[in-house]
Design a protein around this motif. Structure first.
Motif, PDB file in Angstrom:
ATOM      1  N   HIS A  78       0.880  -1.175   0.000  1.00  0.00           N
ATOM      2  CA  HIS A  78       0.000   0.000   0.000  1.00  0.00           C
ATOM      3  C   HIS A  78       0.912   1.217   0.000  1.00  0.00           C
ATOM      4  O   HIS A  78       1.328   1.715   1.044  1.00  0.00           O
ATOM      5  CB  HIS A  78      -0.909  -0.011   1.231  1.00  0.00           C
ATOM      6  CG  HIS A  78      -2.005   1.013   1.166  1.00  0.00           C
ATOM      7  ND1 HIS A  78      -3.339   0.679   1.010  1.00  0.00           N
ATOM      8  CD2 HIS A  78      -1.974   2.363   1.225  1.00  0.00           C
ATOM      9  CE1 HIS A  78      -4.072   1.777   0.996  1.00  0.00           C
ATOM     10  NE2 HIS A  78      -3.257   2.821   1.117  1.00  0.00           N
ATOM     11  N   HIS A  79       1.207   1.710  -1.186  1.00  0.00           N
ATOM     12  CA  HIS A  79       2.257   2.709  -1.377  1.00  0.00           C
ATOM     13  C   HIS A  79       1.825   3.653  -2.493  1.00  0.00           C
ATOM     14  O   HIS A  79       1.582   3.227  -3.617  1.00  0.00           O
ATOM     15  CB  HIS A  79       3.552   1.977  -1.755  1.00  0.00           C
ATOM     16  CG  HIS A  79       4.736   2.846  -2.013  1.00  0.00           C
ATOM     17  ND1 HIS A  79       4.970   3.456  -3.240  1.00  0.00           N
ATOM     18  CD2 HIS A  79       5.788   3.185  -1.223  1.00  0.00           C
ATOM     19  CE1 HIS A  79       6.102   4.138  -3.176  1.00  0.00           C
ATOM     20  NE2 HIS A  79       6.623   3.995  -1.972  1.00  0.00           N
ATOM     21  N   HIS A  80       1.688   4.925  -2.159  1.00  0.00           N
ATOM     22  CA  HIS A  80       1.358   5.944  -3.160  1.00  0.00           C
ATOM     23  C   HIS A  80       2.661   6.587  -3.619  1.00  0.00           C
ATOM     24  O   HIS A  80       3.370   7.210  -2.817  1.00  0.00           O
ATOM     25  CB  HIS A  80       0.446   7.019  -2.566  1.00  0.00           C
ATOM     26  CG  HIS A  80      -0.893   6.515  -2.127  1.00  0.00           C
ATOM     27  ND1 HIS A  80      -2.011   6.576  -2.930  1.00  0.00           N
ATOM     28  CD2 HIS A  80      -1.290   5.938  -0.971  1.00  0.00           C
ATOM     29  CE1 HIS A  80      -3.055   6.071  -2.277  1.00  0.00           C
ATOM     30  NE2 HIS A  80      -2.639   5.670  -1.089  1.00  0.00           N
ATOM     31  N   HIS A 340      -9.150   1.034  -1.120  1.00  0.00           N
ATOM     32  CA  HIS A 340      -9.231   1.815   0.104  1.00  0.00           C
ATOM     33  C   HIS A 340     -10.671   1.684   0.609  1.00  0.00           C
ATOM     34  O   HIS A 340     -11.611   2.171  -0.020  1.00  0.00           O
ATOM     35  CB  HIS A 340      -8.951   3.285  -0.179  1.00  0.00           C
ATOM     36  CG  HIS A 340      -7.524   3.617  -0.450  1.00  0.00           C
ATOM     37  ND1 HIS A 340      -6.859   3.199  -1.575  1.00  0.00           N
ATOM     38  CD2 HIS A 340      -6.617   4.337   0.282  1.00  0.00           C
ATOM     39  CE1 HIS A 340      -5.610   3.659  -1.554  1.00  0.00           C
ATOM     40  NE2 HIS A 340      -5.438   4.347  -0.441  1.00  0.00           N
ATOM     41  N   GLU A 343     -11.431   3.483   5.613  1.00  0.00           N
ATOM     42  CA  GLU A 343     -10.505   4.488   6.140  1.00  0.00           C
ATOM     43  C   GLU A 343     -11.343   5.628   6.726  1.00  0.00           C
ATOM     44  O   GLU A 343     -11.329   6.766   6.265  1.00  0.00           O
ATOM     45  CB  GLU A 343      -9.568   5.005   5.040  1.00  0.00           C
ATOM     46  CG  GLU A 343      -8.436   5.862   5.591  1.00  0.00           C
ATOM     47  CD  GLU A 343      -7.537   6.435   4.511  1.00  0.00           C
ATOM     48  OE1 GLU A 343      -6.518   7.050   4.872  1.00  0.00           O
ATOM     49  OE2 GLU A 343      -7.830   6.287   3.311  1.00  0.00           O
ATOM     50  N   GLY A 371      -7.458  -1.870   1.782  1.00  0.00           N
ATOM     51  CA  GLY A 371      -6.520  -0.945   2.395  1.00  0.00           C
ATOM     52  C   GLY A 371      -7.148  -0.222   3.564  1.00  0.00           C
ATOM     53  O   GLY A 371      -8.249   0.308   3.451  1.00  0.00           O
ATOM     54  N   HIS A 372      -6.475  -0.216   4.696  1.00  0.00           N
ATOM     55  CA  HIS A 372      -6.868   0.457   5.933  1.00  0.00           C
ATOM     56  C   HIS A 372      -7.864  -0.377   6.750  1.00  0.00           C
ATOM     57  O   HIS A 372      -7.508  -0.924   7.771  1.00  0.00           O
ATOM     58  CB  HIS A 372      -7.422   1.856   5.677  1.00  0.00           C
ATOM     59  CG  HIS A 372      -6.445   2.784   5.049  1.00  0.00           C
ATOM     60  ND1 HIS A 372      -5.377   3.333   5.730  1.00  0.00           N
ATOM     61  CD2 HIS A 372      -6.350   3.252   3.771  1.00  0.00           C
ATOM     62  CE1 HIS A 372      -4.666   4.096   4.926  1.00  0.00           C
ATOM     63  NE2 HIS A 372      -5.230   4.067   3.729  1.00  0.00           N
ATOM     64  N   ASN A 399      -1.629   0.493   7.788  1.00  0.00           N
ATOM     65  CA  ASN A 399      -0.779   1.683   7.664  1.00  0.00           C
ATOM     66  C   ASN A 399      -0.838   2.464   8.983  1.00  0.00           C
ATOM     67  O   ASN A 399      -1.646   3.382   9.138  1.00  0.00           O
ATOM     68  CB  ASN A 399      -1.274   2.556   6.509  1.00  0.00           C
ATOM     69  CG  ASN A 399      -1.501   1.753   5.242  1.00  0.00           C
ATOM     70  OD1 ASN A 399      -0.567   1.358   4.567  1.00  0.00           O
ATOM     71  ND2 ASN A 399      -2.757   1.491   4.921  1.00  0.00           N
ATOM     72  N   SER A 402      -0.208   6.652   8.964  1.00  0.00           N
ATOM     73  CA  SER A 402      -1.262   7.474   8.366  1.00  0.00           C
ATOM     74  C   SER A 402      -2.587   7.300   9.102  1.00  0.00           C
ATOM     75  O   SER A 402      -3.373   8.246   9.187  1.00  0.00           O
ATOM     76  CB  SER A 402      -1.423   7.161   6.877  1.00  0.00           C
ATOM     77  OG  SER A 402      -1.938   5.875   6.664  1.00  0.00           O
ATOM     78  N   ASP A 431       1.849   3.544   3.070  1.00  0.00           N
ATOM     79  CA  ASP A 431       0.859   4.497   2.571  1.00  0.00           C
ATOM     80  C   ASP A 431       1.560   5.645   1.849  1.00  0.00           C
ATOM     81  O   ASP A 431       1.821   5.558   0.660  1.00  0.00           O
ATOM     82  CB  ASP A 431      -0.046   4.994   3.692  1.00  0.00           C
ATOM     83  CG  ASP A 431      -1.383   5.506   3.175  1.00  0.00           C
ATOM     84  OD1 ASP A 431      -1.602   5.460   1.957  1.00  0.00           O
ATOM     85  OD2 ASP A 431      -2.216   5.944   3.985  1.00  0.00           O
ATOM     86  N   ASP A 432       1.862   6.737   2.560  1.00  0.00           N
ATOM     87  CA  ASP A 432       2.504   7.911   1.966  1.00  0.00           C
ATOM     88  C   ASP A 432       3.716   8.291   2.817  1.00  0.00           C
ATOM     89  O   ASP A 432       3.664   9.269   3.575  1.00  0.00           O
ATOM     90  CB  ASP A 432       1.528   9.082   1.893  1.00  0.00           C
ATOM     91  CG  ASP A 432       0.346   8.804   0.987  1.00  0.00           C
ATOM     92  OD1 ASP A 432       0.465   9.021  -0.221  1.00  0.00           O
ATOM     93  OD2 ASP A 432      -0.700   8.360   1.508  1.00  0.00           O
TER      94      ASP A 432
END
Length: 534
Positions: A78-80, A340, A343, A371-372, A399, A402, A431-432
């Protein structure tokens, strides 16, 4: 009477065995399904020694980082890519591109610039106006969020998402640079694989067509008939763009030279994402390109949807978006979906808004991963949902940083333990990391300090990050990560180079090959910890 008949010298051993038995049967009473508590008898002496070393470092962040930075981490799922670059690097890239800085809005803007106005040149700003530079770093990331008077957003959630609008101009035409940056960062964290979310610039071509030609914005059949004729050409443009970016990244990392940088060893794949805040026809167009590109190009491995899940449009169109995924999955049944979903937290939406997003992602859209998944406890029939996610399985991308910064969820409030109690696979991701000012080691440190994980549990998370990655080929494992290896490699020690049929098997199966690499790295890591080298 029974205890009195036992020699005193044997009592400590008996107590140890009774306690071990208690730990083994305890999960049967705590959980209606598969429990996550480890069986102590299955933990090797080596794992226990490494675990003890990590345990003693929990209260010493510097020492813990020394131990966990070289810990082998399989994948970051999970990588932006846009959120992975640190603020300082983006400001330097902005200077290289001749961009300007709006000193009032703390954002990058196009040229021309002026030294006498608020439209300052980004070039050499760190030397010419260090104070403004520092304000921009805070605005582009979560650094000093609580203490920066220049930041106007009233919550971590708002500041986190607003940062992208401030720095995105620095990333234009920098796909290759971003790949190189993230691969180097991954290698520094002993990470082997990244699945990053990044859209090719050619996606804007299909977006324009959707705006111009679509009248019925909600019917998937109508949208498909209008947009499908354009997909082949735009997929080809996206592939050419990927070729160019990867070539640029290889040049930056000097991969073809006699002294390649460590990032060259990291495998990176890509996922197209739709922006859930946009009009329906644009969301469908973005998803359609994602499915078509993933079907055509093995470097593009899946499709996702992004932007704040609590946004007004995102909430109103959520069911429609899930319908779009379901429709396109039937067109492209082999393409993977990760969403996602969940979240969310009570301060962002009313209780009714927390009850069905994960359910619909899993059951309606057919997500392969989520994700999340923070609002799982609020979902309708969470036990049924958790059991379904464990059975399929549908892993959850966790994550920690975040979730803390955006949702104010951390430690015991995080559903990480709940998922594991029900046997739902979890993987730790960044994540970010550029926005969060961290990396994957940071996330593993939080897992140890906030979730009290042992070394064996960290290994399981690392293994699962490759087992549930959208990698091609078969797994190394016969029945999930950490079980017996495939028969063809069963007699080959991880400490030796694979030969014969095992080598052939690994050459044909990228997933198995990376999993083999991970197991070999575990052995080297464990030796260093036990010998006190780390």
């Amino acid at each position: 009477m029974f205890l009195q008949s036992i020699p005193p010298s044997l009592l400590p051993q008996l107590k140890t065995r009774v306690f071990a038995l208690f730990l083994c049967i305890l999960p049967l009473f705590l959980s209606p399904t598969k429990a996550f508590v480890l069986d102590p008898s299955r933990i090797s002496d080596i794992d226990q020694k490494v675990s003890n070393t990590i345990e003693t470092a929990k209260s010493d962040p510097s020492r813990l980082r020394m131990l966990l930075a070289p810990f082998p981490k399989g994948g970051d799922l999970h990588h932006h890519l846009a959120g992975a670059i640190d603020a300082e690097t983006m400001l330097h890239w902005a200077g290289d591109a001749g961009l300007c800085v709006d000193a009032r809005k703390l954002a990058l803007i196009p040229a021309p610039c002026s030294l006498s106005s608020d439209k300052r040149p980004a070039k050499n700003l760190d030397r010419q106006d260090p104070a403004l530079w520092e304000e921009l770093v805070d605005a582009f990331s979560m650094r000093n969020y609580h203490f920066s008077p220049a930041i106007s957003e009233h919550s971590g959630h708002d500041h986190f998402f607003a940062s992208f609008f401030r720095f995105m101009a620095a990333l234009d035409n920098n796909f290759g640079r971003m790949i190189a940056y993230s691969k180097q960062d991954a290698a520094a964290n002993n990470l082997f694989y990244i699945e990053t979310m990044q859209n090719p610039e050619a996606i804007s071509d299909l977006t324009k067509i959707a705006y111009q030609k679509v009248s019925d914005k909600h019917d998937p059949d109508t949208l498909w008939k209008i947009l499908n004729p354009y997909l082949t050409e735009i997929v080809s443009k996206s592939q050419a763009e990927t070729d160019h970016a990867e070539k640029q990244a290889q040049e930056i990392l000097q991969c073809a030279t006699s002294t390649p940088k460590v990032g060259c060893s990291v495998t990176m794949h890509y996922m197209v994402f739709a922006i859930r805040a946009l009009p329906p026809e644009v969301v469908f167009a973005q998803l359609a390109l994602g499915f078509a590109l993933a079907e055509k190009d093995p470097r593009w491995v899946g499709v996702n949807i992004v932007a704040p899940e609590d946004g007004t449009v995102a909430v109103q169109d959520y069911d429609l978006h899930m319908q779009f995924f379901s429709y396109l999955k039937k067109k492209y049944p082999h393409v993977k979906i990760t969403l996602h979903a969940g979240e969310l937290a009570p301060q962002l939406v009313p209780p009714a808004g927390l009850r069905n997003h994960i359910n619909k992602a899993v059951f309606d859209a057919g997500a392969d991963r989520v994700g999340h998944g923070i609002d799982i406890g609020w979902e309708n029939d969470p036990t049924i949902l958790l059991q379904a996610m464990a059975t399929k399985p549908v892993p959850v991308e966790i994550n920690f940083s975040s979730n803390d910064e955006i949702l104010n969820i951390r430690g015991a409030d995080h559903p990480f333990t709940l998922y594991r109690r029900y046997g739902v696979p979890v993987v730790i991701s960044t994540d970010d990391p550029g926005v969060s000012r961290g990396d994957l080691t940071t996330e593993y440190m939080r897992a140890v300090r906030e979730q009290n994980l042992s070394y064996s549990e960290l290994k399981k998370l690392s293994r699962d990050s490759l087992e549930y990655a959208f990698l091609s080929g078969e797994s190394l494992w016969q029945q999930g990560s950490g079980s017996a290896v495939q028969n063809v490699c069963l007699s080959t020690p991880f400490t030796t180079a694979p030969k014969g049929k095992c080598a052939e098997f690994l050459a044909k199966n990228k997933k198995a090959a990376l999993e083999w690499q991970l197991e070999s790295a575990f052995i080297l890591y464990q030796e260093k910890v036990i010998k006190g080298i780390l």
